[in-house]
Design a protein around this motif. Sequence first.
Motif, PDB file in Angstrom:
ATOM      1  N   ALA A   2       0.688  -1.128  -0.061  1.00  0.00           N
ATOM      2  CA  ALA A   2       0.062   0.129  -0.034  1.00  0.00           C
ATOM      3  C   ALA A   2       0.892   1.118  -0.032  1.00  0.00           C
ATOM      4  N   CYS A   5       1.468   3.395   3.317  1.00  0.00           N
ATOM      5  CA  CYS A   5       1.602   2.403   4.508  1.00  0.00           C
ATOM      6  C   CYS A   5       3.125   2.422   5.030  1.00  0.00           C
ATOM      7  N   PHE A   7       4.362   0.773   7.357  1.00  0.00           N
ATOM      8  CA  PHE A   7       4.977  -0.559   7.535  1.00  0.00           C
ATOM      9  C   PHE A   7       5.384  -1.244   6.179  1.00  0.00           C
ATOM     10  N   CYS A   8       4.593  -1.239   4.869  1.00  0.00           N
ATOM     11  CA  CYS A   8       4.870  -1.416   3.805  1.00  0.00           C
ATOM     12  C   CYS A   8       6.315  -0.757   3.242  1.00  0.00           C
ATOM     13  N   HIS A  47       0.587  -6.585   2.628  1.00  0.00           N
ATOM     14  CA  HIS A  47      -0.143  -5.472   3.435  1.00  0.00           C
ATOM     15  C   HIS A  47      -1.426  -6.140   3.614  1.00  0.00           C
ATOM     16  N   HIS A  99      -1.510  -1.789   9.250  1.00  0.00           N
ATOM     17  CA  HIS A  99      -0.806  -2.967   8.684  1.00  0.00           C
ATOM     18  C   HIS A  99      -0.486  -3.765   9.813  1.00  0.00           C
TER      19      HIS A  99
END
Length: 115
Positions: A2, A5, A7-8, A47, A99
Amino acid sequence: MADDCIFCKLASGAIPTDFLYEDEDVAAFRDISPRQPVHILIIPKAHIPSLADITPEHQALLGKICLVAKKLAAENGVAESGYRLLTNCGADSGQEVPHLHFHLIGGQYLGPFCS
Ligand code: 5GP
Ligand code: ZN
């Protein structure tokens, strides 16, 4: 992945971070704002917004995350003293990052489960 995002971006390397563990499915790194002496985040690279979004196809992935948690607990010196693995899911849990991630916390007595 994503695009918006965090964390992505960490998992993909778009934002560099020091991984404590990485394979094709899972990454782990220290929480930017640790609340315990050991505070590690373990995430799927894919994700998945939260535990509410898992399906049976994620069963092996979730099992792997538990095994990674066990390994990291040992490597970070809390396997014997004890630790907690938790995930926040949804608004009432206070989930901030959408996430899926598991907090591995320990390094001192953690007290009661809920606060
Ligand atoms: P949640 O409340 O969603 O369960 O937890 C999100 C966690 O992610 C928080 O403990 C927060 O400190 C951590 N966090 C948020 N942004 C970053 C970041 O950019 N890098 C790292 N390492 N941790 C982050
Ligand atoms: Zn993501």
